[in-house]
Design a protein around this motif. Structure first.
Motif, PDB file in Angstrom:
ATOM      1  N   GLN A   1      13.224  -3.619   2.004  1.00 41.92           N
ATOM      2  CA  GLN A   1      13.727  -4.239   3.228  1.00 41.92           C
ATOM      3  C   GLN A   1      14.156  -3.220   4.283  1.00 41.92           C
ATOM      4  O   GLN A   1      14.665  -3.597   5.324  1.00 41.92           O
ATOM      5  N   ASN A   2      13.983  -1.945   3.989  1.00 43.68           N
ATOM      6  CA  ASN A   2      14.289  -0.931   4.984  1.00 43.68           C
ATOM      7  C   ASN A   2      13.191   0.115   4.946  1.00 43.68           C
ATOM      8  O   ASN A   2      12.245   0.009   4.192  1.00 43.68           O
ATOM      9  N   ILE A   3      13.320   1.103   5.776  1.00 47.06           N
ATOM     10  CA  ILE A   3      12.254   2.095   5.888  1.00 47.06           C
ATOM     11  C   ILE A   3      12.635   3.326   5.061  1.00 47.06           C
ATOM     12  O   ILE A   3      12.770   4.439   5.542  1.00 47.06           O
ATOM     13  N   LYS A   4      12.858   3.059   3.812  1.00 50.56           N
ATOM     14  CA  LYS A   4      13.148   4.095   2.816  1.00 50.56           C
ATOM     15  C   LYS A   4      12.431   3.674   1.537  1.00 50.56           C
ATOM     16  O   LYS A   4      12.118   2.505   1.350  1.00 50.56           O
ATOM     17  N   TYR A   5      12.212   4.630   0.660  1.00 50.14           N
ATOM     18  CA  TYR A   5      11.557   4.288  -0.597  1.00 50.14           C
ATOM     19  C   TYR A   5      12.433   3.331  -1.397  1.00 50.14           C
ATOM     20  O   TYR A   5      13.625   3.558  -1.564  1.00 50.14           O
TER      21      TYR A   5
ATOM     22  N   ASN B   1      -3.004   6.890   7.703  1.00 50.42           N
ATOM     23  CA  ASN B   1      -3.499   8.262   7.814  1.00 50.42           C
ATOM     24  C   ASN B   1      -2.289   9.167   8.080  1.00 50.42           C
ATOM     25  O   ASN B   1      -1.607   8.983   9.088  1.00 50.42           O
ATOM     26  N   PRO B   2      -2.008  10.143   7.220  1.00 52.95           N
ATOM     27  CA  PRO B   2      -0.840  11.011   7.422  1.00 52.95           C
ATOM     28  C   PRO B   2      -0.844  11.739   8.772  1.00 52.95           C
ATOM     29  O   PRO B   2       0.218  12.065   9.301  1.00 52.95           O
ATOM     30  N   LYS B   3      -2.020  11.959   9.330  1.00 51.22           N
ATOM     31  CA  LYS B   3      -2.097  12.629  10.636  1.00 51.22           C
ATOM     32  C   LYS B   3      -1.874  11.656  11.792  1.00 51.22           C
ATOM     33  O   LYS B   3      -1.687  12.067  12.926  1.00 51.22           O
ATOM     34  N   GLN B   4      -1.919  10.355  11.489  1.00 53.34           N
ATOM     35  CA  GLN B   4      -1.682   9.321  12.487  1.00 53.34           C
ATOM     36  C   GLN B   4      -0.721   8.283  11.918  1.00 53.34           C
ATOM     37  O   GLN B   4      -1.111   7.168  11.561  1.00 53.34           O
ATOM     38  N   PRO B   5       0.557   8.658  11.807  1.00 50.68           N
ATOM     39  CA  PRO B   5       1.530   7.753  11.204  1.00 50.68           C
ATOM     40  C   PRO B   5       1.760   6.499  12.043  1.00 50.68           C
ATOM     41  O   PRO B   5       1.337   6.425  13.202  1.00 50.68           O
ATOM     42  N   ILE B   6       2.420   5.542  11.438  1.00 49.50           N
ATOM     43  CA  ILE B   6       2.789   4.310  12.128  1.00 49.50           C
ATOM     44  C   ILE B   6       4.305   4.267  12.265  1.00 49.50           C
ATOM     45  O   ILE B   6       5.031   4.984  11.578  1.00 49.50           O
ATOM     46  N   LEU B   7       4.765   3.409  13.154  1.00 53.87           N
ATOM     47  CA  LEU B   7       6.185   3.092  13.204  1.00 53.87           C
ATOM     48  C   LEU B   7       6.368   1.790  12.446  1.00 53.87           C
ATOM     49  O   LEU B   7       5.460   0.962  12.379  1.00 53.87           O
ATOM     50  N   ALA B   8       7.529   1.617  11.869  1.00 54.54           N
ATOM     51  CA  ALA B   8       7.838   0.380  11.169  1.00 54.54           C
ATOM     52  C   ALA B   8       9.207  -0.085  11.625  1.00 54.54           C
ATOM     53  O   ALA B   8      10.102   0.730  11.868  1.00 54.54           O
ATOM     54  N   TYR B   9       9.343  -1.390  11.748  1.00 57.07           N
ATOM     55  CA  TYR B   9      10.606  -1.991  12.167  1.00 57.07           C
ATOM     56  C   TYR B   9      11.024  -3.026  11.144  1.00 57.07           C
ATOM     57  O   TYR B   9      10.207  -3.839  10.709  1.00 57.07           O
ATOM     58  N   THR B  10      12.284  -2.982  10.748  1.00 57.68           N
ATOM     59  CA  THR B  10      12.806  -3.983   9.823  1.00 57.68           C
ATOM     60  C   THR B  10      13.934  -4.743  10.504  1.00 57.68           C
ATOM     61  O   THR B  10      14.949  -4.157  10.876  1.00 57.68           O
ATOM     62  N   SER B  11      13.739  -6.026  10.691  1.00 61.22           N
ATOM     63  CA  SER B  11      14.769  -6.836  11.337  1.00 61.22           C
ATOM     64  C   SER B  11      15.965  -7.045  10.413  1.00 61.22           C
ATOM     65  O   SER B  11      17.070  -7.280  10.878  1.00 61.22           O
ATOM     66  N   SER B  12      15.747  -6.926   9.115  1.00 64.03           N
ATOM     67  CA  SER B  12      16.846  -7.162   8.166  1.00 64.03           C
ATOM     68  C   SER B  12      17.972  -6.145   8.340  1.00 64.03           C
ATOM     69  O   SER B  12      19.127  -6.450   8.068  1.00 64.03           O
ATOM     70  N   VAL B  13      17.652  -4.954   8.799  1.00 60.19           N
ATOM     71  CA  VAL B  13      18.684  -3.939   9.023  1.00 60.19           C
ATOM     72  C   VAL B  13      18.614  -3.355  10.435  1.00 60.19           C
ATOM     73  O   VAL B  13      19.362  -2.444  10.760  1.00 60.19           O
ATOM     74  N   GLY B  14      17.735  -3.886  11.282  1.00 60.71           N
ATOM     75  CA  GLY B  14      17.622  -3.394  12.654  1.00 60.71           C
ATOM     76  C   GLY B  14      17.291  -1.920  12.707  1.00 60.71           C
ATOM     77  O   GLY B  14      17.906  -1.149  13.427  1.00 60.71           O
ATOM     78  N   GLU B  15      16.296  -1.524  11.944  1.00 59.12           N
ATOM     79  CA  GLU B  15      15.979  -0.106  11.787  1.00 59.12           C
ATOM     80  C   GLU B  15      14.529   0.159  12.172  1.00 59.12           C
ATOM     81  O   GLU B  15      13.652  -0.653  11.913  1.00 59.12           O
ATOM     82  N   ILE B  16      14.292   1.306  12.794  1.00 62.39           N
ATOM     83  CA  ILE B  16      12.932   1.737  13.087  1.00 62.39           C
ATOM     84  C   ILE B  16      12.732   3.100  12.440  1.00 62.39           C
ATOM     85  O   ILE B  16      13.670   3.895  12.338  1.00 62.39           O
ATOM     86  N   GLY B  17      11.542   3.331  11.955  1.00 65.21           N
ATOM     87  CA  GLY B  17      11.238   4.606  11.314  1.00 65.21           C
ATOM     88  C   GLY B  17       9.752   4.886  11.375  1.00 65.21           C
ATOM     89  O   GLY B  17       8.962   4.048  11.813  1.00 65.21           O
ATOM     90  N   MET B  18       9.381   6.059  10.938  1.00 65.45           N
ATOM     91  CA  MET B  18       7.987   6.465  10.943  1.00 65.45           C
ATOM     92  C   MET B  18       7.502   6.567   9.499  1.00 65.45           C
ATOM     93  O   MET B  18       8.211   7.089   8.639  1.00 65.45           O
TER      94      MET B  18
END
Length: 178
Positions: free
Chosen positions: A32-36, A53-70
């Motif tokens: 539910q978050n952007i951690k393992y 693709n590790p050379k072209q990462p994505i962003l991810a957003y989790t509404s459950s914790v209001g967090e953004i990460g790569m």
């Protein structure tokens, strides 16, 4: 934000198919978050694998914790709710430096987000990016900026540090307004 990114709900595998046996050739699970979710890499049915693709990462957003990460690796996601969204850059020629630059810009806005912040709110965000003389996003500038920042962190030793408990508490107090 919506001009730069398209979104995709990152559906996960059902709990009944969970396999936590470590496998060096496997992939990490995000919850539910952007951690393992678990430290070890695992193998689950490939139909649940989100390829990145590790050379072209994505962003991810989790509404459950209001967090953004790569995220810069292929991964599994546990759970079938829509709380975990992938943000995919609409431009083909981008790299990790571009995403790091955008991530740094976005992080400033996320301290006010939480559970009630929906994907529509994220896609309507406005932020500034450098523009070149032709009016295009200045990708070369973003790459040079990140490269310079990384060199500075290495030169000052700030790229590899461990905080003491009192330092962690001081930072937590500062972030919580205390």
């Amino acid at each position: 934000m919506g001009d730069l990114f398209s979104k995709k709900t990152m559906i996960g595998f059902p709990k009944s198919e969970e396999n936590l046996d470590g496998n060096e050739h496997g992939y990490h699970i995000f919850g539910q978050n952007i951690k393992y979710q678990h430290e070890q890499k695992v193998m689950i049915n490939k139909k649940y694998l989100h390829t990145v693709n590790p050379k072209q990462p994505i962003l991810a957003y989790t509404s459950s914790v209001g967090e953004i990460g790569m995220i810069s690796e292929s991964f599994y996601r546990i759970g079938n709710n829509g709380a975990f969204q992938g943000l995919f850059f609409k431009f083909e020629k981008y790299n990790k430096s571009h995403m790091l630059y955008i991530m740094c810009t976005l992080k400033k806005q996320f301290k006010y987000f939480g559970y009630a912040t929906g994907m529509a709110d994220i896609l309507s965000l406005s932020f500034d990016l450098p523009i070149d003389k032709s009016g295009e996003i200045a990708c070369d500038y973003m790459e040079a900026y990140i490269k310079e920042l990384e060199a500075y962190l290495v030169a000052t030793g700030l790229n590899d540090y461990v905080l003491a408990d009192d330092e962690k508490k001081l930072i937590a107090d500062f972030r919580n307004g205390g």
